[in-house]
Design an enzyme around this catalytic site. Structure first.
Site, mmCIF file in Angstrom:
data_model
loop_
_atom_site.group_PDB
_atom_site.id
_atom_site.type_symbol
_atom_site.label_atom_id
_atom_site.label_comp_id
_atom_site.label_asym_id
_atom_site.label_seq_id
_atom_site.Cartn_x
_atom_site.Cartn_y
_atom_site.Cartn_z
ATOM 1 N N SER A 140 -66.847 25.865 -18.516
ATOM 2 C CA SER A 140 -65.906 27.053 -19.529
ATOM 3 C C SER A 140 -66.144 26.569 -20.953
ATOM 4 O O SER A 140 -66.156 25.127 -20.884
ATOM 5 C CB SER A 140 -64.867 27.652 -18.776
ATOM 6 O OG SER A 140 -64.979 27.809 -17.743
ATOM 7 N N GLY A 257 -66.147 27.705 -4.085
ATOM 8 C CA GLY A 257 -64.657 27.887 -4.801
ATOM 9 C C GLY A 257 -63.922 28.852 -4.922
ATOM 10 O O GLY A 257 -62.467 28.933 -4.845
ATOM 11 N N GLY A 355 -31.536 39.843 -10.854
ATOM 12 C CA GLY A 355 -31.173 38.645 -11.882
ATOM 13 C C GLY A 355 -31.707 37.474 -11.900
ATOM 14 O O GLY A 355 -32.517 36.190 -12.333
ATOM 15 N N GLU A 378 -61.848 30.495 -12.356
ATOM 16 C CA GLU A 378 -63.322 30.894 -11.263
ATOM 17 C C GLU A 378 -63.620 32.471 -11.386
ATOM 18 O O GLU A 378 -63.859 32.695 -10.289
ATOM 19 C CB GLU A 378 -62.331 30.232 -9.894
ATOM 20 C CG GLU A 378 -62.564 28.506 -9.345
ATOM 21 C CD GLU A 378 -62.667 27.998 -8.952
ATOM 22 O OE1 GLU A 378 -63.415 28.176 -7.853
ATOM 23 O OE2 GLU A 378 -61.971 26.791 -8.785
HETATM 24 N N1 CAA Z 1 -75.887 31.152 -5.584
HETATM 25 C C1 CAA Z 1 -76.688 30.812 -6.390
HETATM 26 N N2 CAA Z 1 -77.733 31.348 -7.488
HETATM 27 C C2 CAA Z 1 -76.948 32.345 -8.042
HETATM 28 C C3 CAA Z 1 -75.520 33.271 -7.284
HETATM 29 C C4 CAA Z 1 -75.542 32.481 -6.134
HETATM 30 N N3 CAA Z 1 -74.040 32.746 -5.972
HETATM 31 N N4 CAA Z 1 -75.685 33.494 -8.353
HETATM 32 C C5 CAA Z 1 -76.644 33.791 -9.213
HETATM 33 N N5 CAA Z 1 -77.434 33.051 -8.973
HETATM 34 C C6 CAA Z 1 -78.193 32.800 -9.899
HETATM 35 C C7 CAA Z 1 -79.727 34.010 -9.921
HETATM 36 O O1 CAA Z 1 -80.189 34.504 -9.057
HETATM 37 C C8 CAA Z 1 -80.407 34.177 -11.479
HETATM 38 O O2 CAA Z 1 -81.041 32.638 -10.690
HETATM 39 P P1 CAA Z 1 -82.286 32.457 -11.969
HETATM 40 O O3 CAA Z 1 -82.664 32.556 -13.409
HETATM 41 O O4 CAA Z 1 -82.946 32.028 -10.971
HETATM 42 O O5 CAA Z 1 -83.037 34.177 -11.276
HETATM 43 C C9 CAA Z 1 -78.948 32.807 -12.007
HETATM 44 O O6 CAA Z 1 -78.488 32.244 -11.199
HETATM 45 C C10 CAA Z 1 -78.457 33.515 -12.909
HETATM 46 O O7 CAA Z 1 -77.726 34.982 -12.817
HETATM 47 P P2 CAA Z 1 -76.992 35.821 -13.477
HETATM 48 O O8 CAA Z 1 -77.854 37.080 -13.556
HETATM 49 O O9 CAA Z 1 -76.148 36.789 -12.024
HETATM 50 O O10 CAA Z 1 -76.071 35.529 -14.738
HETATM 51 P P3 CAA Z 1 -75.427 36.344 -15.539
HETATM 52 O O11 CAA Z 1 -75.596 36.002 -16.591
HETATM 53 O O12 CAA Z 1 -75.304 38.421 -15.482
HETATM 54 O O13 CAA Z 1 -73.437 36.001 -15.299
HETATM 55 C C11 CAA Z 1 -72.096 35.868 -13.526
HETATM 56 C C12 CAA Z 1 -73.528 35.925 -14.161
HETATM 57 C C13 CAA Z 1 -71.683 36.519 -12.468
HETATM 58 C C14 CAA Z 1 -70.834 37.082 -14.971
HETATM 59 C C15 CAA Z 1 -71.295 34.486 -14.024
HETATM 60 O O14 CAA Z 1 -71.293 34.224 -15.726
HETATM 61 C C16 CAA Z 1 -69.735 34.639 -13.189
HETATM 62 O O15 CAA Z 1 -70.134 33.617 -12.901
HETATM 63 N N6 CAA Z 1 -68.932 34.176 -14.696
HETATM 64 C C17 CAA Z 1 -67.529 33.648 -14.304
HETATM 65 C C18 CAA Z 1 -67.794 32.143 -14.768
HETATM 66 C C19 CAA Z 1 -66.321 31.508 -13.927
HETATM 67 O O16 CAA Z 1 -66.315 32.209 -12.550
HETATM 68 N N7 CAA Z 1 -66.519 30.329 -14.142
HETATM 69 C C20 CAA Z 1 -65.116 29.600 -13.938
HETATM 70 C C21 CAA Z 1 -65.096 28.858 -14.536
HETATM 71 S S1 CAA Z 1 -64.849 27.439 -13.185
HETATM 72 C C22 CAA Z 1 -63.097 27.505 -13.450
HETATM 73 O O17 CAA Z 1 -62.081 28.349 -13.237
HETATM 74 C C23 CAA Z 1 -62.130 26.253 -12.619
HETATM 75 C C24 CAA Z 1 -61.212 25.352 -12.489
HETATM 76 O O18 CAA Z 1 -61.209 23.772 -12.942
HETATM 77 C C25 CAA Z 1 -59.965 26.065 -11.458
#
Ligand code: CAA
Length: 394
Positions: A140, A257, A355, A378
């Site tokens: 992020s 995760g 409370g 996540e």
């Molecule tokens: N496994 C493998 N590949 C995957 C996949 C998966 N599970 N999901 C998507 N992909 C691939 C797609 O196939 C695509 O690949 P190609 O480019 O080859 O076609 C690529 O990834 C892009 O996928 P999307 O088009 O679905 O991507 P998007 O931009 O629409 O985003 C989203 C999708 C689900 C919204 C994603 O951005 C997301 O998960 N957002 C949330 C982010 C998040 O969870 N952040 C957490 C931060 S980490 C954290 O919090 C950790 C901590 O410290 C506690």
């Protein structure tokens, strides 16, 4: 060793939902550690905003830093169901410690094991399995939270090396990590998700600076920091997977995760239920223990049912991941419902305590604060819905 209501359910069903001998032993050692070591420290972790050094060492002695790693790298080779069980127990007592264990195992060890080269594994996995190096995950940024592919930090080629520049945010355990999995843009010409690369960045990489420590509502013992990439030079041996193909690694890693965070949510929710049952038996009003009243009974019943359903979803997703099955939808379903259950349970637990639950005399106040993050990190709740719906409609 006391049995909880959920252990009794799992053991009694006899339909393959029970943990079996090996996992029961793992659960017992996690439970003993949580109740014996973490319970006296959880409030201190929260108030002092750090986890005791000794806790990191003891987690190493128990093998919890390398739970899913193969034995050849010093791991316990126990898989994701074991990780879910351990995470539930640790988070039941200290969610700050729990998130560190979850991130280390599922957001660092797992992708390194899956996508790393033999050299990367030989170099890093023994250190990660012992806890000599703690793992962190850095996706992020200020402008890319839910829209993870919008990230702006870059890596530019310099001969064989890469120079990383930019600022990352919300990095769990970033204050003490020995290894970061960091995602940066390596090809600005390509569309969003296409030009991103995953790098294994050592904690002592020159140019890496730890910025602001976030002051958070809950999981305050777990440090959440900003990373400043000030011309961090990394060699080609630091690339995880292929150049420009890091985003699918980020997504696959989060699919694992999210099972960890769902386990955390079940643990926090269970702690809320346990505290509420105890209080309902002890606290008297109108001449009776409050557990006598139907209003309290219904709250306990709803908490228990939602938690048990969440636990089953968590274990199913973990079981599938252990068998190499795709769990995109299943891990999001587990996280969606478990995080909502945790917040429901935390809210009801405070209400049952009245409370007193709104003060730090009772730990439900901390649980209420800790539960909140499970619907945010996540992938926020609506991102879990998006992942589930995309899978249903594909
Ligand atoms: N496994 C493998 N590949 C995957 C996949 C998966 N599970 N999901 C998507 N992909 C691939 C797609 O196939 C695509 O690949 P190609 O480019 O080859 O076609 C690529 O990834 C892009 O996928 P999307 O088009 O679905 O991507 P998007 O931009 O629409 O985003 C989203 C999708 C689900 C919204 C994603 O951005 C997301 O998960 N957002 C949330 C982010 C998040 O969870 N952040 C957490 C931060 S980490 C954290 O919090 C950790 C901590 O410290 C506690």
């Amino acid at each position: 060793m006391t049995m909880t209501h959920s252990d009794i359910d799992s053991a009694a069903v006899g339909l393959g939902f029970g943990l079996g001998e090996e996992l029961s032993m793992v659960r017992d050692s996690a439970r003993d550690f949580a109740d014996g070591v973490l319970a006296p420290l959880a409030t201190k972790h929260d108030r002092e905003e750090s986890i005791a050094d000794d806790v990191y060492e003891q987690l190493g002695e128990l093998g919890f830093w390398g739970l899913t790693l193969p034995e050849e790298y010093g791991g316990a080779d126990l898989g994701n169901v074991a990780l879910a069980v351990v995470l539930e127990e640790i988070n039941r007592v200290c969610a700050s410690t729990g998130v560190a264990v979850s991130v280390h195992n599922s957001l660092l060890c797992a992708p390194l094991m899956k996508f790393g080269t033999d050299e990367q594994k030989a170099h890093w996995l023994p250190k990660l399995a012992s806890g000599e190096a703690i793992g962190a995950y850095s996706l992020s940024e200020a402008g890319s939270g839910s829209d993870a592919a919008a990230l702006a930090a870059t890596a530019e080629r310099d001969g064989d090396d890469w120079i990383l520049r930019g600022t990352k945010l919300w990095v769990t355990s970033g204050d003490r990590a020995g290894l970061f999995l960091v995602y940066v843009r390596t090809n600005p010409e390509l569309p969003k998700a296409k030009g991103i690369t995953a790098f294994l960045m050592p904690g002592d990489a020159p140019g890496l600076k730890i910025g602001k420590h976030e002051m958070k509502t809950g999981i305050r013992g777990s440090a959440t920091v900003e990373l400043i990439l000030d011309d961090v030079r990394l060699g080609p041996e630091c690339i995880l997977g292929e150049v420009d193909r890091g985003f699918p690694i980020a997504m696959d890693t989060l699919a694992g995760g999210r099972i960890g965070i769902a386990s955390q949510a079940v643990g926090i929710g269970q702690a809320c239920l346990d505290a509420s049952i105890k209080y309902a038996k002890e606290r008297e009003q109108f001449g009776k223990p409050i557990g006598y009243f139907q209003a309290i009974q219904h709250k306990l019943a709803d908490m228990s049912a939602r938690l048990e359903a969440s636990r089953l979803l968590v274990r199913k997703a973990a079981w599938m991941r252990d068998r190499g099955m795709e769990v995109n939808r299943q891990s999001s379903e587990a996280k969606l419902l478990a995080s909502q259950a945790a917040n429901f349970c935390a809210d009801e637990a405070v209400q049952i305590h009245g409370g007193a639950g709104y003060t730090d005399d009772f730990h439900v106040e901390r649980l209420f604060r800790d539960a909140r993050i499970t619907e945010i990190y996540e992938g926020a709740t609506d991102i879990q819905r998006l992942v589930i719906a995309r899978d249903l409609l594909r």
